[in-house]
Structures are given as structure tokens and as C-alpha cells.
Design a protein around this motif. Structure first.
Motif, mmCIF file in Angstrom:
data_model
loop_
_atom_site.group_PDB
_atom_site.id
_atom_site.type_symbol
_atom_site.label_atom_id
_atom_site.label_comp_id
_atom_site.label_asym_id
_atom_site.label_seq_id
_atom_site.Cartn_x
_atom_site.Cartn_y
_atom_site.Cartn_z
ATOM 1 N N ALA A 64 5.174 -1.909 -1.898
ATOM 2 C CA ALA A 64 4.717 -0.538 -1.683
ATOM 3 C C ALA A 64 5.848 0.423 -2.012
ATOM 4 O O ALA A 64 7.021 0.161 -1.730
ATOM 5 N N GLN A 65 5.487 1.531 -2.603
ATOM 6 C CA GLN A 65 6.451 2.540 -3.025
ATOM 7 C C GLN A 65 6.676 3.569 -1.920
ATOM 8 O O GLN A 65 5.816 3.772 -1.067
ATOM 9 N N PRO A 66 7.813 4.249 -1.937
ATOM 10 C CA PRO A 66 8.054 5.311 -0.958
ATOM 11 C C PRO A 66 6.955 6.374 -1.047
ATOM 12 O O PRO A 66 6.381 6.597 -2.115
ATOM 13 N N GLY A 67 6.672 6.991 0.071
ATOM 14 C CA GLY A 67 5.698 8.083 0.090
ATOM 15 C C GLY A 67 4.305 7.678 0.510
ATOM 16 O O GLY A 67 3.411 8.517 0.577
ATOM 17 N N ALA A 92 0.731 2.642 -2.470
ATOM 18 C CA ALA A 92 0.781 2.340 -3.898
ATOM 19 C C ALA A 92 1.823 1.248 -4.126
ATOM 20 O O ALA A 92 2.947 1.339 -3.623
ATOM 21 N N PHE A 93 1.452 0.221 -4.874
ATOM 22 C CA PHE A 93 2.283 -0.952 -5.104
ATOM 23 C C PHE A 93 2.631 -1.037 -6.588
ATOM 24 O O PHE A 93 1.738 -1.168 -7.425
ATOM 25 N N LEU A 94 3.919 -0.997 -6.903
ATOM 26 C CA LEU A 94 4.392 -1.052 -8.285
ATOM 27 C C LEU A 94 4.651 -2.495 -8.689
ATOM 28 O O LEU A 94 5.250 -3.266 -7.931
ATOM 29 N N THR A 106 -3.153 1.101 -6.085
ATOM 30 C CA THR A 106 -3.228 1.932 -4.888
ATOM 31 C C THR A 106 -4.420 1.487 -4.059
ATOM 32 O O THR A 106 -5.545 1.404 -4.566
ATOM 33 N N VAL A 107 -4.156 1.184 -2.801
ATOM 34 C CA VAL A 107 -5.201 0.781 -1.867
ATOM 35 C C VAL A 107 -5.290 1.870 -0.812
ATOM 36 O O VAL A 107 -4.284 2.214 -0.177
#
Length: 149
Positions: free
Chosen positions: A88-91, A98-100, A118-119
Motif C-alpha cells: 500500500a502506498q502512502p496516503g 492503493a497498492f503499487l 486500488t481497493v
């Protein structure tokens, strides 16, 4: 993860609402999942029509929150393209993460190095949305609604 754990045992059903290729394998098929909570993870087996080969797996490693896509053949053996995903990304929020794509995913799936999944769970917990972007452009979206008990 806490939000997902409040959804244990709930089922969701819906379909694809967007795709770059409208004739892809998900087109015009019912997509459903159930939230299965285990001590180490939350799993969401995804059924596409009659295909039960996919599971979304959410875990909490020391680094944060992780999403993996587990793909299996009908006999249960792993698909060649499996366990891809990322952190998961910051924010993110309690309702949307949101997972990069990580380096493993970039090596496994050509062109997926910029994948962002994005979930999102609606405020009332009734709608689950899964969205995939690649190269900062929408690629696919699935929207599922909670199935009443």
C-alpha cells in the motif's frame, strides 16, 4: 486491514464496470467474492462466472499493508503468473488503499511495473471496488455490492 476485518463472512457480487479491452475474459460475467479472515491474512476468493482460480490476499507485514493475487489451476496448482502485487502506498485511508506493483510483479508480468491496484470500500460498507491502473491510466474496474444474508 481493520476495515476488511469488519467485513469477515460478507459476500459481494457485481461485475466489470470498465476495461481497456471490452471483450476481455471478465466481460458480461458475474464477479463475486467472500471476505475470509484468518489470523495472518484476509482472503477474498474471486469467482468470475464459474472460474474460481483467483484469490486476493491482504497481509500486514512489518512494512505496512500488502496485496497479492494468487492464481491457481483447477487442480489447485499455482499458475505461472501468481502471487503478484505490492505494498500500500502512502496516503491511503481506512476505506481506500492503493497498492503499487513491486519488483517481483515487474519481472513476472511484462509491462506491469507501473500497475496500481486500488481497493475501496464505500462508507456504508455495501460496495467494494477494485480498480487497476497501468501507466497512470485506467485499465479495469470491478464493482461489487454486498449480498444480504
Amino acid at each position: 486491514m481493520a476495515t476488511l476485518r469488519t467485513m469477515c463472512g460478507q459476500r459481494f457480487e457485481g461485475g466489470q464496470t470498465y476495461a481497456v479491452d471490452p471483450n476481455n475474459e471478465f466481460a458480461n460475467k458475474t464477479i463475486s467474492t467472500e471476505v475470509i479472515c484468518n489470523p495472518a491474512d484476509v482472503r477474498m476468493p474471486v469467482k468470475v462466472g464459474e472460474d474460481r482460480s483467483r484469490t486476493w490476499i491482504f497481509t500486514r507485514p512489518a512494512a505496512g499493508l500488502e496485496l497479492r493475487h494468487d492464481h491457481r489451476h483447477a487442480d489447485g496448482t499455482p499458475d505461472r503468473v501468481t502471487m503478484y502485487g505490492g505494498m500500500a502506498q502512502p496516503g491511503g485511508t481506512a476505506r481506500s488503499q492503493a497498492f503499487l506493483a513491486d519488483a517481483y510483479t515487474a519481472r513476472l508480468v511484462p509491462g506491469a511495473d507501473t500497475n496500481l491496484w486500488t481497493v475501496t470500500v464505500s462508507e456504508d460498507g455495501a460496495v467494494l471496488t477494485y480498480r487497476l491502473e497501468r501507466h497512470a491510466r485506467p485499465r479495469a474496474e470491478f464493482v461489487m455490492r454486498r449480498v444480504p444474508d
